[in-house]
Design a protein around this motif. Structure first.
Motif, PDB file in Angstrom:
ATOM      1  N   ARG A  77      48.201  48.570  46.900  1.00 49.67           N
ATOM      2  CA  ARG A  77      46.641  49.274  46.738  1.00 49.67           C
ATOM      3  C   ARG A  77      46.566  50.580  46.165  1.00 49.67           C
ATOM      4  N   ILE A  78      47.892  51.362  46.479  1.00 45.26           N
ATOM      5  CA  ILE A  78      47.770  52.705  46.109  1.00 45.26           C
ATOM      6  C   ILE A  78      47.892  52.574  44.250  1.00 45.26           C
ATOM      7  N   THR A  79      48.699  51.555  44.064  1.00 45.43           N
ATOM      8  CA  THR A  79      48.920  51.492  42.507  1.00 45.43           C
ATOM      9  C   THR A  79      47.743  51.082  42.080  1.00 45.43           C
ATOM     10  N   THR A  80      47.082  50.172  42.839  1.00 44.17           N
ATOM     11  CA  THR A  80      45.811  49.632  42.009  1.00 44.17           C
ATOM     12  C   THR A  80      44.697  50.811  41.816  1.00 44.17           C
ATOM     13  N   ASN A  81      44.659  51.353  43.053  1.00 46.09           N
ATOM     14  CA  ASN A  81      43.686  52.573  42.857  1.00 46.09           C
ATOM     15  C   ASN A  81      44.130  53.433  41.914  1.00 46.09           C
ATOM     16  N   ALA A  82      45.099  53.654  41.521  1.00 43.63           N
ATOM     17  CA  ALA A  82      45.720  54.708  40.486  1.00 43.63           C
ATOM     18  C   ALA A  82      45.362  53.969  39.228  1.00 43.63           C
ATOM     19  N   ALA A  83      45.473  52.790  38.988  1.00 40.02           N
ATOM     20  CA  ALA A  83      45.133  52.176  37.708  1.00 40.02           C
ATOM     21  C   ALA A  83      43.615  52.099  37.564  1.00 40.02           C
TER      22      ALA A  83
END
Lengths: 201, 207
Positions: A77-83
């Protein structure tokens, strides 16, 4: 699996360098795939992954263990939010000309071959070897604003409400974009499968 | 294919998909590792804002404790005390008072008649006068002492007050008041500001 995940979480919480590196090596390819799925360039995808790992290791104390899969889900979820953040920044910088916008609209509404869609049956999926690259090709063929909604809702399981909040659009717009994205995906998928079946024949 | 089938296909195949793109792991790890900030432990972990909030909290706590303590002493001044009638002709009772809060202490014998209610009024007096009185006579008889100014009316009604210790210091003011049962009111000369732990020894004398 759960024991490994919990061990990684505990190690990260203790700021154990060896565990942090194990997390990095274990999830790098997965996080890179998320970044790439949001259609970022290679450099941007690497930046997203880098930012994600830094956030994960620095914000580990904000995470609370909730059983198997929770830690991995949190990291994703953190990676998705960063993207998504990178996508938002790109969007604010990007100026779309009127002609380009018209092309996008045309592309969304009219470039759908209904015959090919009707021919596409679920049993074809088992008979034809669909690779992940084919699916990614379908996703990347979508216009940007459809692609992000499709990614968020279908693959990363965001609700329309969450998508609306993240992208600053209404829930209805999100629903509409998803509907059109699915139609385009179906069309693209039909084309790919048709080519593949011809090759097999 | 319907929407659900499309969704399932993409979800199952792409949610755990791993990129095959080759990147320089070591270089990327070096960048990440340089940016990991391990939080400080213990007190060092506190930001300046937290320090300020903590200081405000301590001050607030101190004020609260002082307020509660003051209230407690005030109520202590008004506390009733039963004089022990069973213990012979002389029974000693100790009463903690704080004249800095209130000048009035009530000594009450609930079982006896109303005459047993004693009231000790502590009046402010200048320290040098008190010191001279105490030093001049260990047995301080208030009617004979010369009260100053406003205390005259109170002094005239007082009973017998003794300084228990001849060498008593004016700033400690540990005194014994011997109260006759019939006396309704006596005056104990005290310093205006006094330590909170001052003990007045109240002795009941049978006639």
């Amino acid at each position: 699996m759960q024991e490994r995940e919990y061990r990684l979480y505990k190690g990260c919480k203790k700021y154990d360098k060896s565990i942090q590196k194990e997390v990095f090596e274990g999830f790098l390819a997965s996080f890179l795939a998320i970044a790439e799925r949001y259609s970022l360039s290679q450099d941007e995808a690497e930046d997203v992954v880098q930012e994600s790992f830094i956030s994960i290791f620095n914000k580990i104390e904000t995470f609370h263990w909730q059983g198997e899969g929770s830690f991995i889900q949190w990291m994703k979820r953190i990676t998705t939010n960063a993207a998504i953040n990178v996508y938002q920044k790109q969007k604010s910088k990007k100026m779309v000309s009127l002609e380009e916008a018209n092309f996008l609209v045309d592309d969304c509404f009219y470039d759908i071959d209904t015959d090919e869609i009707s021919q596409l049956k679920p049993e074809h999926l088992s008979s034809v070897d669909i690779r992940e690259d084919d699916l990614l090709q379908c996703v990347h063929a979508l216009p940007e604003h459809f692609k992000i909604v499709f990614n968020m809702h279908v693959i990363d399981e965001y609700s329309h409400k969450e998508i609306a909040q993240e992208l600053g659009i209404s829930e209805k717009t999100s629903t509409t974009r998803l509907f059109r994205a699915r139609k385009l995906i179906q069309n693209e998928l039909a084309v790919i499968m048709k080519k593949r079946m011809v090759v097999y024949e | 294919m319907n929407n659900e089938e499309i969704d399932n296909l993409f979800k199952s195949r792409l949610s755990n998909y791993e990129s095959k793109t080759h990147i320089d792991n070591d270089a990327l790890w070096a960048k990440i590792n340089n940016n990991i900030v391990e939080p400080k432990q213990g007190f060092m972990r506190m930001t300046s804002r937290r320090w300020i909030m903590g200081a405000i909290g301590i001050v607030f706590l101190a004020v609260s404790v002082y307020f509660i303590y003051s209230c407690f002493l005030k109520s202590d001044n008004r506390a009733s005390m039963q004089i022990n009638k069973e213990a012979g002709s002389h029974s000693d009772q100790y009463l903690r008072v704080n004249p800095a809060v209130s000048n009035t202490v009530v000594v009450q014998n609930k079982k006896a008649n109303n005459d047993a209610i004693k009231k000790i009024e502590m009046l402010p007096v200048k320290q040098h006068e008190l010191s001279s009185k105490l030093k001049a006579s260990p047995e301080l008889n208030i009617p004979n002492a010369k009260p100053n100014q406003n205390q005259a009316s109170e002094m005239s009604m007082s009973g017998k007050v003794q300084a228990e210790n001849k060498t008593i210091e004016a700033d400690t003011l540990l005194q014994t008041a011997e109260i006759q049962q019939t006396a309704k009111r006596i005056t104990v000369v005290k310093k205006h500001v006094i330590q909170t732990d001052t003990v007045i020894k109240v002795r009941r004398v049978r006639k």
